[in-house]
Design an enzyme around this catalytic site. Structure first.
Site, short mmCIF file in Angstrom:
data_model
loop_
_atom_site.label_atom_id
_atom_site.label_comp_id
_atom_site.label_asym_id
_atom_site.label_seq_id
_atom_site.Cartn_x
_atom_site.Cartn_y
_atom_site.Cartn_z
N ASN A 15 -17.57 8.53 -2.89
CA ASN A 15 -18.32 7.41 -2.28
C ASN A 15 -18.73 7.65 -0.83
O ASN A 15 -19.74 7.12 -0.39
CB ASN A 15 -17.57 6.09 -2.46
CG ASN A 15 -16.28 6.03 -1.70
OD1 ASN A 15 -15.68 7.07 -1.41
ND2 ASN A 15 -15.85 4.85 -1.37
N GLY A 65 -8.92 7.86 -2.96
CA GLY A 65 -9.45 7.61 -4.29
C GLY A 65 -8.76 6.41 -4.91
O GLY A 65 -8.30 5.51 -4.21
N SER A 66 -8.67 6.44 -6.23
CA SER A 66 -8.17 5.26 -6.95
C SER A 66 -6.64 5.19 -6.91
O SER A 66 -5.95 6.19 -6.70
CB SER A 66 -8.63 5.35 -8.40
OG SER A 66 -8.07 6.50 -9.00
N ASN A 67 -6.12 4.00 -7.15
CA ASN A 67 -4.67 3.80 -7.15
C ASN A 67 -3.98 4.58 -8.27
O ASN A 67 -2.89 5.11 -8.08
CB ASN A 67 -4.34 2.32 -7.28
CG ASN A 67 -4.52 1.61 -5.95
OD1 ASN A 67 -5.61 1.65 -5.39
ND2 ASN A 67 -3.47 1.00 -5.45
N GLY A 72 -3.81 8.15 -7.19
CA GLY A 72 -2.94 8.25 -6.01
C GLY A 72 -1.46 8.23 -6.37
O GLY A 72 -0.67 9.01 -5.84
N GLU A 90 -5.05 7.08 0.59
CA GLU A 90 -5.89 5.91 0.89
C GLU A 90 -6.56 5.50 -0.40
O GLU A 90 -7.25 6.31 -1.02
CB GLU A 90 -6.94 6.24 1.96
CG GLU A 90 -6.39 6.34 3.36
CD GLU A 90 -5.74 5.07 3.85
OE1 GLU A 90 -6.07 3.97 3.36
OE2 GLU A 90 -4.87 5.17 4.73
N CYS A 146 -14.44 1.40 -0.24
CA CYS A 146 -13.07 0.85 -0.36
C CYS A 146 -12.93 -0.41 0.48
O CYS A 146 -12.11 -1.27 0.19
CB CYS A 146 -12.06 1.88 0.07
SG CYS A 146 -12.42 2.53 1.70
N GLU A 162 -5.01 6.98 8.82
CA GLU A 162 -5.83 8.14 9.14
C GLU A 162 -6.65 7.83 10.38
O GLU A 162 -6.76 6.68 10.80
CB GLU A 162 -6.81 8.43 7.99
CG GLU A 162 -6.15 8.80 6.69
CD GLU A 162 -7.16 9.29 5.67
OE1 GLU A 162 -7.38 10.49 5.60
OE2 GLU A 162 -7.74 8.45 4.96
P1 NAP Z 1 -10.61 8.91 -8.24
O1 NAP Z 1 -11.04 8.92 -9.63
O2 NAP Z 1 -9.19 8.60 -7.92
O3 NAP Z 1 -11.00 10.34 -7.66
C1 NAP Z 1 -10.72 10.73 -6.35
C2 NAP Z 1 -10.48 12.23 -6.32
O4 NAP Z 1 -9.30 12.54 -7.06
C3 NAP Z 1 -11.61 13.06 -6.95
O5 NAP Z 1 -11.75 14.26 -6.25
C4 NAP Z 1 -11.07 13.30 -8.35
O6 NAP Z 1 -11.61 14.43 -8.98
C5 NAP Z 1 -9.61 13.50 -8.06
N1 NAP Z 1 -8.73 13.31 -9.22
C6 NAP Z 1 -8.99 12.68 -10.40
N2 NAP Z 1 -7.93 12.75 -11.22
C7 NAP Z 1 -6.96 13.41 -10.55
C8 NAP Z 1 -5.63 13.79 -10.86
N3 NAP Z 1 -5.05 13.51 -12.03
N4 NAP Z 1 -4.91 14.45 -9.92
C9 NAP Z 1 -5.44 14.75 -8.72
N5 NAP Z 1 -6.72 14.44 -8.38
C10 NAP Z 1 -7.46 13.78 -9.27
O7 NAP Z 1 -11.46 7.91 -7.37
P2 NAP Z 1 -13.05 7.75 -7.33
O8 NAP Z 1 -13.45 6.94 -8.49
O9 NAP Z 1 -13.69 9.05 -7.09
O10 NAP Z 1 -13.21 6.92 -5.98
C11 NAP Z 1 -13.21 5.54 -5.92
C12 NAP Z 1 -11.86 5.02 -5.42
O11 NAP Z 1 -11.60 5.52 -4.11
C13 NAP Z 1 -11.83 3.52 -5.28
O12 NAP Z 1 -10.60 3.03 -5.77
C14 NAP Z 1 -11.91 3.31 -3.78
O13 NAP Z 1 -11.38 2.08 -3.32
C15 NAP Z 1 -11.16 4.47 -3.27
N6 NAP Z 1 -11.50 4.74 -1.87
C16 NAP Z 1 -10.57 4.45 -0.91
C17 NAP Z 1 -10.85 4.67 0.43
C18 NAP Z 1 -9.85 4.39 1.49
O14 NAP Z 1 -9.95 4.99 2.54
N7 NAP Z 1 -8.87 3.53 1.26
C19 NAP Z 1 -12.10 5.17 0.79
C20 NAP Z 1 -13.03 5.43 -0.21
C21 NAP Z 1 -12.71 5.21 -1.55
P3 NAP Z 1 -12.89 14.33 -9.99
O15 NAP Z 1 -14.07 14.32 -9.14
O16 NAP Z 1 -12.82 15.54 -10.81
O17 NAP Z 1 -12.72 13.08 -10.80
#
Ligand code: NAP
Ligand code: MG
Length: 485
Positions: A154, A230-232, A235, A252, A286, A466
């Site tokens: 994102n 990324g997602s909870n 994480g 995060e 997020c 961060e």
């Molecule tokens: P995501 O599915 O959790 O993916 C984030 C990253 O983790 C990607 O590089 C993904 O790779 C990787 N990943 C997926 N499965 C994994 C696993 N089993 N082990 C290790 N890494 C893995 O999240 P997203 O859908 O890309 O992002 C949206 C989420 O990010 C939302 O929940 C949003 O709130 C959160 N976010 C939080 C912040 C903050 O600072 N708090 C900022 C921005 C976004 P792939 O690309 O291969 O799937």
């Protein structure tokens, strides 16, 4: 597909095709026929090579003086700045945010690099009085070693840089796994560091799936710290793998960010900030506004003004200068958002606008969802509780500030929250009572300044922060030194 440019991993100072030969296409969500690039779907062998390279580069990089490390970041900043338009356009074509927002984010990346370059010259310790008057006792900071960086799609420029730049300036080497969805943008960021002359092995890029490369980073004994956004769900798995092997980690994650609008609020300001917070980047931040809690006296007026303004938002391809709201970043993201909309309707919320995919004319080739507002949302509903990550807001009426705060805090998340009021007593109560890592007054929930700490409470983070003055905490360990002559 045949003509799309091919991108590679970057390991030990060189571009390399994935050793398994597997690739995937990165698709434009505004026009699914357009393939932005072909990117690796790497295997564990590539991760092994990257960790070995980062390990080999570790000592020389650590032994370089902070200001010397900073020079590489200043150079990378200048190069990124010179490529701002191209990288922003790549971002828009890869994940859909408007070109204006993408340029703003890329400029943020430049500013982040310069901020952390300067950190190479700032203090990294304290002198503490010893009980022995003849001794010198002080703290210094040392790098963790190899840091694994896992980033989402994102903010494909800002988030990687706000992790990579502090990791490097404090003397760590890095293995970076970007979201596959935005891997072309990642390769272009990597090229800026390469062209800045960063020594081989200091920063390595491995593009591949989360389950293989992401999980591999979390589990790898050669990686001393893992930073993730990324997602909870993901994480939590990373935290478990890191704890199991005693590695440092930082997460995060999601948000369900509330805005509270009190009866004395500047209505125009509150409506504009709600729209900007909820719908910019198609709600895929997020810190995006997702629950809007309005005091009953101004509820009807707020709702009317909100709907009037939303009706004027132009949805389309982010490269079209007249577009205000771009597509969801992918088909699966769009399906998730539409699923939440169906749930909202099923569970009895009242749909005031939007609520559907847009597919007239050119929009048919992309993943567009109309900006959506639900009324009469109650805390038991899924759309009140779960992060949607799309252009959807839930309106809730409250009797007073106390009830509004109770509703706002009724969430597993605690990332960002805003209040709109002119009353200083209400402002102070909000600042004190709101359980969020970021509380904002008369400002939208989205919006982060790079020189200030950033992170969430409750399930939104690993309780770490961060950016700004907080960044050093994750990327270094304190060494306490006692010297007697
Ligand atoms: P995501 O599915 O959790 O993916 C984030 C990253 O983790 C990607 O590089 C993904 O790779 C990787 N990943 C997926 N499965 C994994 C696993 N089993 N082990 C290790 N890494 C893995 O999240 P997203 O859908 O890309 O992002 C949206 C989420 O990010 C939302 O929940 C949003 O709130 C959160 N976010 C939080 C912040 C903050 O600072 N708090 C900022 C921005 C976004 P792939 O690309 O291969 O799937
Ligand atoms: Mg894409």
């Amino acid at each position: 597909m045949v003509n799309a440019p091919v991108y590679q991993n970057y390991i030990n100072g060189e571009w390399r095709a994935p050793s398994n030969g597997e690739t995937v296409a990165s698709v434009n969500p505004a026009n699914r026929q357009e393939i932005v690039g072909i990117v690796p779907s790497s295997g564990r062998d590539d991760l092994e090579s990257a960790v070995a390279a980062a390990d080999a580069a570790r000592k020389a990089w650590r032994d370089l003086a902070g200001p010397a490390r900073g020079q590489f970041l200043y150079k990378a900043a200048d190069i990124l700045e010179s490529r701002l338009e191209d990288i922003a356009e790549t971002m828009t074509r890869e994940m859909g945010k408007t070109f204006g927002e993408a340029k703003g984010e890329t400029a943020r990346g430049v500013a982040l690099l310069r901020y952390y370059a300067g950190e190479g010259m700032r203090k990294i310790g304290d002198v503490i009085p010893s009980t022995d008057a003849g001794a010198l006792m002080f703290t210094t900071r040392v790098p963790l070693g190899v840091v694994g960086v896992i980033t989402p799609w994102n903010f494909p420029v800002a988030i990687p840089i706000w992790k990579i730049a502090p990791a490097l300036i404090y003397g760590n080497t890095v293995v970076w796994k970007p979201a596959t969805e935005t891997a072309v943008t990642a390769a272009k960021i990597m090229a800026c560091f390469h062209d800045a002359g960063l020594p081989a092995g200091v920063l390595n890029l491995v593009i591949g799936s989360g389950s293989v490369i992401g999980q591999g980073i979390a589990e790898h004994p050669g990686i001393h710290g893992v930073t993730f956004t990324g997602s909870n769900a993901v994480g939590k798995r990373i935290a478990q793998a890191a704890v199991a092997r005693g590695a440092k980690y930082q997460l995060e994650m999601g948000g369900k960010n509330p805005v509270i609008v009190l009866k004395d609020a500047d209505l125009e300001l509150a409506v504009n900030a709600t729209i900007s917070g909820a719908f910019r980047s198609t709600g895929q931040k997020c810190t995006a506004t997702s629950r809007v809690i309005v005091e009953k006296e101004i509820y009807p007026a707020f709702r009317e003004k909100l709907l009037d303004k939303i009706a004027q938002l132009k949805v389309g391809d982010g490269m079209d200068p007249s577009t205000w709201l771009g597509p969801c970043a992918s088909e699966s993201q769009m399906e998730t958002v539409l699923g939440y909309i169906r749930k909202g309707i099923e569970e009895g919320a009242e749909l005031l606008c939007g609520g559907k995919r847009l597919s007239e004319g050119n929009l048919a080739n992309g993943f567009f969802v109309a900006p959506t507002v639900f009324d009469r949302v109650t805390p038991d509903m899924t759309i009140f509780r779960e992060e949607i990550f799309g252009p959807v807001i839930a309106l809730v009426q409250a009797d007073n500030l106390e009830e509004a705060l109770r509703l706002a805090n009724d969430s597993e998340y605690g990332l960002s929250a805003s209040v709109f009021t002119r009353d200083i007593g209400s402002i102070l109560t909000f600042i004190r009572e709101m359980d969020a890592g970021l509380v904002r007054v008369n400002e939208e929930t989205a919006g982060v300044e790079l020189q200030a700490p950033f992170g969430g409470m409750k399930s939104s983070s690993s309780h770490s922060r961060e950016q700004g003055t907080a960044a050093i905490e994750f990327y270094t360990a304190i060494k306490t030194v006692f010297v007697k002559a």
